[in-house]
Design a protein around this motif. Structure first.
Motif, PDB file in Angstrom:
ATOM      1  N   ALA A 154     -68.474 -12.209 -45.416  1.00 21.54           N
ATOM      2  CA  ALA A 154     -69.273 -11.115 -45.319  1.00 21.54           C
ATOM      3  C   ALA A 154     -68.392 -10.050 -44.285  1.00 21.54           C
ATOM      4  N   ALA A 155     -67.962 -10.337 -43.477  1.00 16.10           N
ATOM      5  CA  ALA A 155     -67.199  -9.492 -42.698  1.00 16.10           C
ATOM      6  C   ALA A 155     -65.926  -8.924 -43.354  1.00 16.10           C
ATOM      7  N   ALA A 156     -65.565  -9.396 -44.487  1.00 17.48           N
ATOM      8  CA  ALA A 156     -64.293  -8.960 -45.287  1.00 17.48           C
ATOM      9  C   ALA A 156     -65.054  -7.447 -46.113  1.00 17.48           C
ATOM     10  N   TRP A 157     -66.358  -7.462 -46.001  1.00 23.44           N
ATOM     11  CA  TRP A 157     -67.116  -6.184 -46.873  1.00 23.44           C
ATOM     12  C   TRP A 157     -67.029  -5.026 -45.828  1.00 23.44           C
ATOM     13  N   VAL A 158     -66.864  -5.276 -44.615  1.00 25.15           N
ATOM     14  CA  VAL A 158     -67.164  -4.212 -43.651  1.00 25.15           C
ATOM     15  C   VAL A 158     -66.393  -2.850 -43.938  1.00 25.15           C
ATOM     16  N   LEU A 159     -65.214  -3.039 -43.884  1.00 24.90           N
ATOM     17  CA  LEU A 159     -64.164  -2.002 -44.077  1.00 24.90           C
ATOM     18  C   LEU A 159     -64.485  -1.183 -45.454  1.00 24.90           C
ATOM     19  N   PRO A 160     -64.528  -2.086 -46.708  1.00 25.61           N
ATOM     20  CA  PRO A 160     -64.797  -1.510 -47.871  1.00 25.61           C
ATOM     21  C   PRO A 160     -66.110  -0.954 -47.902  1.00 25.61           C
ATOM     22  N   SER A 161     -67.133  -1.351 -47.212  1.00 26.58           N
ATOM     23  CA  SER A 161     -68.555  -0.634 -47.105  1.00 26.58           C
ATOM     24  C   SER A 161     -68.451   0.648 -46.291  1.00 26.58           C
ATOM     25  N   LEU A 162     -67.601   0.514 -45.347  1.00 22.89           N
ATOM     26  CA  LEU A 162     -67.277   1.852 -44.531  1.00 22.89           C
ATOM     27  C   LEU A 162     -66.699   3.132 -45.297  1.00 22.89           C
ATOM     28  N   ALA A 315     -72.924  -7.984 -43.177  1.00 21.73           N
ATOM     29  CA  ALA A 315     -71.930  -8.493 -42.514  1.00 21.73           C
ATOM     30  C   ALA A 315     -72.332  -9.058 -40.982  1.00 21.73           C
ATOM     31  N   GLY A 316     -72.985  -7.841 -40.328  1.00 18.03           N
ATOM     32  CA  GLY A 316     -73.432  -8.322 -39.111  1.00 18.03           C
ATOM     33  C   GLY A 316     -74.567  -9.521 -39.046  1.00 18.03           C
ATOM     34  N   ARG A 323     -73.179 -17.503 -35.465  1.00 19.46           N
ATOM     35  CA  ARG A 323     -73.184 -17.845 -34.175  1.00 19.46           C
ATOM     36  C   ARG A 323     -74.574 -18.728 -33.784  1.00 19.46           C
ATOM     37  N   LEU A 324     -75.511 -18.750 -34.667  1.00 18.20           N
ATOM     38  CA  LEU A 324     -76.629 -19.434 -34.346  1.00 18.20           C
ATOM     39  C   LEU A 324     -76.235 -20.912 -34.640  1.00 18.20           C
ATOM     40  N   GLY A 325     -75.364 -21.114 -35.686  1.00 16.90           N
ATOM     41  CA  GLY A 325     -74.806 -22.499 -36.034  1.00 16.90           C
ATOM     42  C   GLY A 325     -76.216 -23.187 -36.369  1.00 16.90           C
ATOM     43  N   GLU A 326     -75.792 -24.391 -35.799  1.00 18.81           N
ATOM     44  CA  GLU A 326     -76.952 -25.729 -35.909  1.00 18.81           C
ATOM     45  C   GLU A 326     -78.069 -25.178 -35.586  1.00 18.81           C
ATOM     46  N   ALA A 368     -82.773  -5.114 -47.035  1.00 15.41           N
ATOM     47  CA  ALA A 368     -82.476  -5.959 -48.092  1.00 15.41           C
ATOM     48  C   ALA A 368     -80.924  -6.604 -47.633  1.00 15.41           C
ATOM     49  N   GLY A 369     -80.154  -5.726 -47.345  1.00 10.08           N
ATOM     50  CA  GLY A 369     -78.853  -6.218 -46.798  1.00 10.08           C
ATOM     51  C   GLY A 369     -78.889  -7.139 -45.785  1.00 10.08           C
ATOM     52  N   ALA A 370     -79.968  -6.959 -45.012  1.00 11.74           N
ATOM     53  CA  ALA A 370     -80.124  -7.775 -43.644  1.00 11.74           C
ATOM     54  C   ALA A 370     -80.468  -9.115 -44.146  1.00 11.74           C
ATOM     55  N   GLY A 371     -81.642  -9.325 -44.988  1.00 12.20           N
ATOM     56  CA  GLY A 371     -82.110 -10.354 -45.576  1.00 12.20           C
ATOM     57  C   GLY A 371     -80.861 -11.254 -46.129  1.00 12.20           C
ATOM     58  N   MET A 372     -80.232 -10.605 -47.016  1.00 13.40           N
ATOM     59  CA  MET A 372     -78.883 -11.352 -47.667  1.00 13.40           C
ATOM     60  C   MET A 372     -77.975 -11.911 -46.619  1.00 13.40           C
ATOM     61  N   GLY A 373     -77.506 -11.145 -45.719  1.00 13.06           N
ATOM     62  CA  GLY A 373     -76.545 -11.546 -44.386  1.00 13.06           C
ATOM     63  C   GLY A 373     -77.101 -12.660 -43.702  1.00 13.06           C
ATOM     64  N   PHE A 374     -78.198 -12.988 -43.487  1.00 17.41           N
ATOM     65  CA  PHE A 374     -78.949 -14.095 -43.123  1.00 17.41           C
ATOM     66  C   PHE A 374     -78.884 -15.415 -43.660  1.00 17.41           C
TER      67      PHE A 374
END
Length: 457
Positions: A154-162, A315-316, A323-326, A368-374
């Protein structure tokens, strides 16, 4: 079975992260491959309304998005079989070649139909690439690091998104939209150089296991053709389109784990959740730039800001779930993500229906992107947790097939609904976002069935 990349062993590797010495080259290579694919997605989505007008092919607008998703299924099945037998090295290299050829054809296309043909070839490469990368994650990284790897996806989408939407709009305005496609070829070459050191270590010795039945490739090709047929048949009647959709369902049965189409508990519903979340989100992504231009008069660059923000938010939120992990199970993450996605697409539909401000429509898409990211990232984690070395390729393929076919079939339905509503002087965007709502409801239902059943005793 032998994969030359060594597995994680010892105390040092138990403490290692995805950028530590055992994994540095693989992580960088994966990041580069996802990033160039992300840039292509953002750039092409931004300029597609312009392309459709220039080539006088607006009737094929939805198909230009659905075609690569549909054809990617064939690449996914081939890559899954190849990876299970020989490792993901060969399919990675082949996927880059196919992607490059498809982008070149699209960039040089004299008509919308040729552009769609190029997108079909491009989809073959994209499908093979995604499955190969999922197999790489399962082979190279231990279970504790896999959420971080998918967060890196997901982070790899940040620069292309920006920068992707803005750069694409600028290039299309100054040099012409063709240079957006042709410029992507340079990114493919760069990513290929970055991933090259990783490839030799991903080869797998032939351990004598039987090859994957060719019938799976036949079913994949049938599913891809049927999805394209749904929209093409729509102009000749809804009944014919429904028949094509039924063929899609039949073809998907041997390509997914048993019980997927009836939302069986556990892995089948994980696969189903992935497909339905993808369907709901990409209905919005394909049309958000168009609705902002058509309804509220935004320029391509301004409308593309919605794509920029949604990529960063996705990505965020993916980092948050990692970070929440298990502390948050994959099943819970999928339930939360699908519920947020449903609320978002309902908000988008209401904004269009009530003629609210364009910024509110963009904000709904961002939600919608927030829901997808989580939730979306955890479908990969849950799939790998339910897989073994013998079926990791098949299940990775099935997950990606659900992703692509869910979006492709939904987009085909959107294309039919858009044309019918416009012909009847209705609001075509209400139909499109209505399809997204139906898909999101389905995702909420399947997400509730993702916990693996516990055997009695």
């Amino acid at each position: 079975m032998t994969v030359t990349s060594s597995p994680e062993t010892g105390a040092a590797r138990r403490r290692a992260g995805i950028m530590s010495q055992p994994y540095t080259a693989t992580t960088i290579g994966i990041f580069a491959l996802i990033a160039f694919n992300a840039f292509e997605t953002m750039a092409v989505t931004t300029i597609m309304p312009t392309v459709s007008r220039d080539l006088e092919g607006f009737a094929l607008y939805a198909l230009a998005f659905a075609a690569p998703l549909a054809s990617s299924v064939v690449g996914m099945v081939a890559a899954g079989a190849w990876s299970d037998r020989h490792g993901p090295a060969g399919s990675l290299v082949t996927s880059l070649g196919l992607f490059t050829v498809g982008v070149l054809v699209s960039g040089l296309a004299p008509s919308m139909s040729v552009l769609v043909a190029g997108r079909v070839v491009q989809g073959l490469g994209t499908g093979a690439l995604i499955v190969s990368l999922y197999v790489v994650v399962g082979v190279i990284y231990p279970a504790r690091l896999q959420p971080s790897v998918f967060a890196a996806f997901a982070a790899a989408w940040v620069l292309p998104s920006l920068f992707g939407p803005g750069v694409a709009a600028l290039v299309a305005d100054v040099l012409g939209w063709r240079w957006v496609f042709l410029g992507i070829v340079a990114l493919v070459a760069l990513a290929g150089l970055l991933v090259a050191p990783v490839v030799p270590g991903l080869r797998r010795s032939d351990d004598g296991r039987p090859p994957t039945p060719r019938s799976r490739l036949v079913w994949a090709a049938l599913a891809a053709v049927a999805v394209l047929g749904v929209e093409l048949a729509g102009s000749r009647g809804v009944a014919l389109a429904a028949a094509a959709a039924a063929v899609v369902v039949v073809a998907l049965r041997p390509l997914t784990p048993r019980g997927t189409l009836r939302a069986g508990r556990g892995l089948p519903s994980v696969i189903g959740t992935r497909g339905l979340m993808s369907a709901a989100f990409f209905c919005g992504q394909a049309y958000i730039v168009l609705v902002l231009q058509d309804r509220w008069g935004y320029s391509p660059g301004a409308a593309g800001i919605a794509l920029t923000v949604v990529g960063v938010v996705w990505a965020g939120m993916s980092q948050v779930q990692a970070r929440l992990g298990e502390r948050v199970s994959s099943e819970t993450a999928m339930r939360i993500g699908s519920a947020v996605l449903l609320a978002a697409v309902i908000g988008l539909w209401l904004t269009v229906r009530l003629d609210g401000p364009g910024v509110l429509a963009g904000a709904a898409f961002v939600a919608a992107g927030a829901g997808m990211g989580f939730g979306f990232s955890r479908t990969g984690v849950a799939m790998l947790a339910a897989s073994t070395g013998d079926d990791r390729g098949f299940n990775s393929s099935a997950l990606s097939i659900a992703d692509a076919m869910g979006a492709a079939l939904a987009l085909a339905v959107c294309g039919i609904g858009f044309d019918l509503a416009r012909g009847a002087a209705g609001d075509p965007f209400l139909v499109v976002f209505g399809v997204a709502i139906v898909c999101a409801v389905g995702a909420v239902v399947t997400a509730a069935r993702t916990p693996v059943p516990v055997s009695p005793g």
